[in-house]
Design an enzyme around this catalytic site. Structure first.
Site: not given
Length: 335
Positions: A54, A57, A215
């Protein structure tokens, strides 16, 4: 969940939303779409793209395929998802008039399980293929506090530790195939790390956990690892670079709350636009010797001072060897 839990998650979503809006406004609104350069060719090359079913990539793998490499191996969680992605890639290539003869294959890999990472590397090695381009793309964001199979905080475990292990397991293949290139999908979210991070506190036992802080820390780790790896590979013919893809509408945000999901729908660029930088980093012959840089909009860009902190790079490297349980294949002064 209790009302307190829900309120805490809402506050984290608000913080993440504000940060994302700031990053998107300044760095992610399609700047790369205006970058023009002469694409190189990839004939004969063997490429690995992690997380290619998805988003960035997938889009990058399609653009790579248009440059007709010998083979692209994608990774995703299951063989079924990989096979579906490959079929969609073939359909898109055909619809866009590509005459690519690239062989597309999938080797499944679950990045939250280091045993799966080792299995992926072993399967690749069993095929006796060269490796010219390793695009470390897969990642996640927006998770509540959770742990990998080995017990590591999920963002750092998936976004950094798994890719650290994969890269070192494949380092001999990259060196034997030189000239070769390693590309990290990082993020300008690393700028949210305001003070020197303590990576030894991997599971936030000493400090409060924040979804976006976790993150951001993992994305800083990508850049630190990229820069340290580039230095250790000097003179081998393997170049290493990281990049900010822009604020992209992709599955990386699938675990985020409602506020973040709403922002994603309004302020993001497309994965195809975001693919411009990783395509240049893989294919442009004019940057064949450029290494150890952080890129944005297909051009070198300066990250925060932490990115160039050699002591921090080495600290993370040494900790990562321990977390991944791997012997150092690139000890300092061995090159």
């Amino acid at each position: 969940k209790t009302p307190k839990d829900k309120n805490s998650r809402s506050q984290q979503d608000n913080k993440m939303g504000n940060m994302i809006h700031s990053i998107a406004s300044n760095f992610g609104m399609g700047n790369g779409a205006h970058v023009v350069y002469e694409k190189g060719k990839l004939e004969g090359k063997v490429i690995i793209v992690t997380g290619a079913n998805t988003g960035i990539g997938f889009a990058t793998a399609v653009e790579y395929a248009k440059l007709n490499p010998r083979m692209i191996i994608i990774s995703c969680r299951t063989q079924e998802k990989g096979d579906e992605a490959i079929q969609k890639m073939k359909e898109q290539l055909a619809s866009e008039g590509s005459s690519s003869t690239t062989q597309l294959e999938c080797i499944p890999m679950e990045l939250s399980n280091l045993r799966s990472v080792r299995q992926f590397a072993a399967e690749f090695k069993s095929r006796s293929l060269p490796l010219h381009i390793l695009f470390l793309n897969a990642g996640l964001a927006g998770l509540p506090k959770s742990l990998t199979e080995e017990g590591y905080e999920m963002h750092l475990g998936v976004n950094h530790i798994a890719h650290f292990l994969l890269t070192l397991l494949l380092i001999d293949d990259l060196k034997a195939s030189a000239p070769s290139r390693v590309i990290f999908n990082a993020s300008h979210a690393h700028t949210a790390v305001r003070s020197r991070p303590d990576f030894s506190d991997i599971n936030y036992e000493k400090t409060a956990y924040s979804t976006f802080a976790a993150y951001a820390r993992s994305k800083l780790a990508n850049i630190l690892f990229s820069n340290e790896l580039a230095r250790r590979l000097q003179g081998t013919g393997v170049t290493v670079n990281s990049f900010h893809p822009g604020f992209v509408a992709s599955d990386v945000w699938r675990h985020s709350g409602a506020i973040v999901q709403w922002l994603v729908s309004w302020v993001t660029i497309t994965p195809k636009v975001s693919a411009i930088t990783p395509v240049r980093l893989a294919a442009d012959p004019t940057i064949a010797n450029v290494t150890g840089k952080y890129w944005m909009s297909a051009q070198p860009y300066r990250g925060t001072a932490f990115c160039d902190d050699r002591q921090l790079q080495k600290e993370l490297w040494d900790l990562s060897l321990k977390w991944a349980n791997i012997k150092d294949p690139l000890p300092v002064n061995s090159q």
